[in-house]
Design a protein around this motif. Structure first.
Motif, PDB file in Angstrom:
ATOM      1  N   SER A 125      43.393 -42.487  78.272  1.00  0.00           N
ATOM      2  CA  SER A 125      44.070 -43.428  77.781  1.00  0.00           C
ATOM      3  C   SER A 125      43.271 -44.863  77.925  1.00  0.00           C
ATOM      4  O   SER A 125      43.638 -45.902  77.088  1.00  0.00           O
ATOM      5  CB  SER A 125      45.455 -43.434  78.152  1.00  0.00           C
ATOM      6  N   ASN A 147      52.701 -48.522  87.303  1.00  0.00           N
ATOM      7  CA  ASN A 147      51.694 -48.051  88.366  1.00  0.00           C
ATOM      8  C   ASN A 147      51.410 -49.565  88.798  1.00  0.00           C
ATOM      9  O   ASN A 147      50.870 -50.482  88.038  1.00  0.00           O
ATOM     10  CB  ASN A 147      50.480 -47.650  87.564  1.00  0.00           C
ATOM     11  N   ASP A 155      52.551 -48.330  77.963  1.00  0.00           N
ATOM     12  CA  ASP A 155      51.744 -47.650  78.600  1.00  0.00           C
ATOM     13  C   ASP A 155      52.438 -46.508  79.489  1.00  0.00           C
ATOM     14  O   ASP A 155      53.102 -46.812  80.655  1.00  0.00           O
ATOM     15  CB  ASP A 155      50.923 -48.184  79.566  1.00  0.00           C
ATOM     16  N   TYR A 202      52.648 -41.868  82.990  1.00  0.00           N
ATOM     17  CA  TYR A 202      53.420 -41.116  83.959  1.00  0.00           C
ATOM     18  C   TYR A 202      54.732 -40.583  83.392  1.00  0.00           C
ATOM     19  O   TYR A 202      55.476 -39.989  84.006  1.00  0.00           O
ATOM     20  CB  TYR A 202      53.706 -41.755  85.090  1.00  0.00           C
ATOM     21  N   THR A 249      48.619 -39.978  78.289  1.00  0.00           N
ATOM     22  CA  THR A 249      47.426 -39.334  78.930  1.00  0.00           C
ATOM     23  C   THR A 249      47.752 -37.852  79.234  1.00  0.00           C
ATOM     24  O   THR A 249      48.798 -37.361  79.687  1.00  0.00           O
ATOM     25  CB  THR A 249      46.895 -40.057  80.273  1.00  0.00           C
ATOM     26  N   SER A 262      45.846 -36.824  81.497  1.00  0.00           N
ATOM     27  CA  SER A 262      45.185 -36.825  82.857  1.00  0.00           C
ATOM     28  C   SER A 262      46.204 -36.533  84.014  1.00  0.00           C
ATOM     29  O   SER A 262      45.834 -36.150  85.140  1.00  0.00           O
ATOM     30  CB  SER A 262      44.599 -38.286  83.111  1.00  0.00           C
TER      31      SER A 262
HETATM   32  C1  PLP Z   1      49.270 -46.719  84.041  1.00  0.00           C
HETATM   33  C2  PLP Z   1      48.040 -46.192  83.745  1.00  0.00           C
HETATM   34  N1  PLP Z   1      47.419 -46.138  82.562  1.00  0.00           N
HETATM   35  C3  PLP Z   1      46.486 -45.462  81.938  1.00  0.00           C
HETATM   36  C4  PLP Z   1      45.676 -44.831  82.941  1.00  0.00           C
HETATM   37  C5  PLP Z   1      44.247 -44.160  82.480  1.00  0.00           C
HETATM   38  O1  PLP Z   1      44.362 -42.903  82.448  1.00  0.00           O
HETATM   39  P1  PLP Z   1      43.343 -42.021  81.782  1.00  0.00           P
HETATM   40  O2  PLP Z   1      42.405 -42.860  81.036  1.00  0.00           O
HETATM   41  O3  PLP Z   1      42.759 -41.006  82.562  1.00  0.00           O
HETATM   42  O4  PLP Z   1      43.815 -41.451  80.662  1.00  0.00           O
HETATM   43  C6  PLP Z   1      46.147 -44.835  84.298  1.00  0.00           C
HETATM   44  C7  PLP Z   1      45.342 -43.988  85.423  1.00  0.00           C
HETATM   45  O5  PLP Z   1      45.568 -43.886  86.470  1.00  0.00           O
HETATM   46  C8  PLP Z   1      47.461 -45.056  84.730  1.00  0.00           C
HETATM   47  O6  PLP Z   1      47.632 -45.365  85.927  1.00  0.00           O
END
Ligand code: PLP
Length: 382
Positions: free
Chosen positions: A108, A182, A207, A210, A236, A238
């Motif tokens: 993301s 976050n 965003d 989570y 994401t 992830s």
């Molecule tokens: C709020 C938030 N957005 C985006 C990301 C990015 O995630 P990724 O690039 O792994 O999809 C993170 C990663 O910790 C995050 O905490």
């Protein structure tokens, strides 16, 4: 410089010597520090909000078969529009979304970068409500987008009127709302996002990295996409999908926004292997989301345990918990690291962030932290 001089100046790394400070760097990058959460080889790693559960043997087998299938065609560029993957992502998200209203990239973070390249840039600004995800200002800055830090309340919450007032005052081209947030952990009420969408003159990026971990996962900004054409919801694989190593982020937005992002994306940015791996993981979403439910339960227990040892811990809608407050948080972080537990020193001063691990990892973290607190090695601020 003659060729003899050049070779005389050559360094041990096999290239001519120079230093960062001597390079003709873009002026606005001078003095900046690269993103760098420590990647240390310790027993318990709870610092980057990864999912502690590796892919199941069934998923590993499906990924291996999917990669084997595309491997024979790797002489060709991948589908640069990733249509099959986007259709599958839209199906997962629901809300009437289609491949046309979905877009995917390498994590993301790449989605955020593409959005800022498209809607930010020189002479433009992006606003976020801090404390929040540190990459929002960083990606803004590297895309030459001026960053405007608006504040959350002292309890890290955000009220609709205050959020709208900040947007109205600054008239940013892009607004970021991280929900769940976050590093503070809590979700932003939908009413705040509506107020921001109403006040914003430009794009609003929510965003939702989570989202699946939220206590009320149905309270997503996806439900607002029918009403606000300049709203983008970023997700994401992830975190909930335990696929951080594969790098797959995505967004849902009006098809016009997706078309706009095509203007900046690199040709064939998403490898055939990444697309195949993500599609395989989506086929296992049921199993992966049951893992999310287990992490949510663990997380709530972790919050209660932290409070049980006399610390402040925020309610969390994510797979991590912000806790504190410490007179010297670095000392606590270091003491945990000395005991083989890596957490994250980030966010508001006095606080630390820990990712929810396996029950065994979380138990180790808690017992080591309790020892540090009980042993008087950490001054807890009440
Ligand atoms: C709020 C938030 N957005 C985006 C990301 C990015 O995630 P990724 O690039 O792994 O999809 C993170 C990663 O910790 C995050 O905490």
């Amino acid at each position: 410089m003659s060729s003899a001089d050049v070779s005389a100046a050559g360094s041990a790394s096999g290239v001519a010597e120079t230093a960062l400070a001597d390079l003709p760097l873009r002026h606005d990058l001078a003095g900046r520090r690269a993103y760098g959460a420590p990647q240390l080889d310790v027993a318990v790693r709870l610092n980057t909000n990864e999912n502690p559960y590796p892919p199941s043997p069934a998923l590993v087998a499906d990924i291996a078969a999917a990669v084997a299938e595309v491997a024979g065609g790797l002489n060709r560029y991948p589908d640069r529009d990733a249509m099959a993957l986007r259709a599958a992502l839209a199906g997962y998200l629901g809300h009437g979304l289609t491949a046309a209203s979905t877009w995917a990239a390498n994590g993301s973070n790449e989605i955020l970068q593409q959005l800022l390249q498209t809607f930010g840039g020189p002479g433009r600004s992006a606003l976020g409500f801090e404390p929040s995800y540190s990459m929002h200002p960083l990606i803004s800055q590297v895309t030459a987008t001026r960053w405007i830090a608006a504040a959350r309340s002292s309890d890290f919450s955000l009220e609709p009127a205050e959020a709208a007032a900040a947007v109205a005052a600054h008239q940013p081209d892009v607004v970021f709302v991280t929900s769940p947030n976050n590093p503070t952990g809590s979700a932003t009420p939908i009413g705040v996002i509506e107020a921001v969408c109403t006040a914003a003159p430009g794009m609003v990026i929510v965003d939702e990295a989570y989202a699946e971990f939220a206590r009320h996962p149905s309270a997503t900004a996806l439900s607002l996409l029918q009403r606000y054409p300049r709203l983008v919801v970023v997700r994401t694989m992830s975190k909930a999908f335990a696929l951080a190593g594969a790098r797959l982020g995505y967004m849902a937005a009006n098809p016009a926004v997706v078309q706009a992002v095509h203007l900046v994306r690199l040709p064939y940015h998403l490898s055939a292997i990444t697309q195949a791996v993500a599609l395989a993981a989506l086929r296992h979403s049921g199993e992966l989301l049951s893992g999310v439910a287990a992490i949510r339960t663990e997380r709530d227990a972790l919050v209660a345990s932290l409070r049980g040892i006399g610390l402040a811990a925020g309610d969390s809608d994510t797979n991590f918990v912000l806790f504190g407050r410490f007179a010297d948080r670095h000392a606590v972080w270091q003491a945990l690291l000395d005991r083989g537990v890596l957490i994250r020193e980030t966010g508001p001063a006095d606080w630390l962030r820990v990712t929810v691990g396996t029950p065994a990892e979380t138990a180790t973290f808690l017992s080591e932290l309790k020892r540090i607190v009980d042993g008087g090695a950490a001054t807890v601020l009440r």
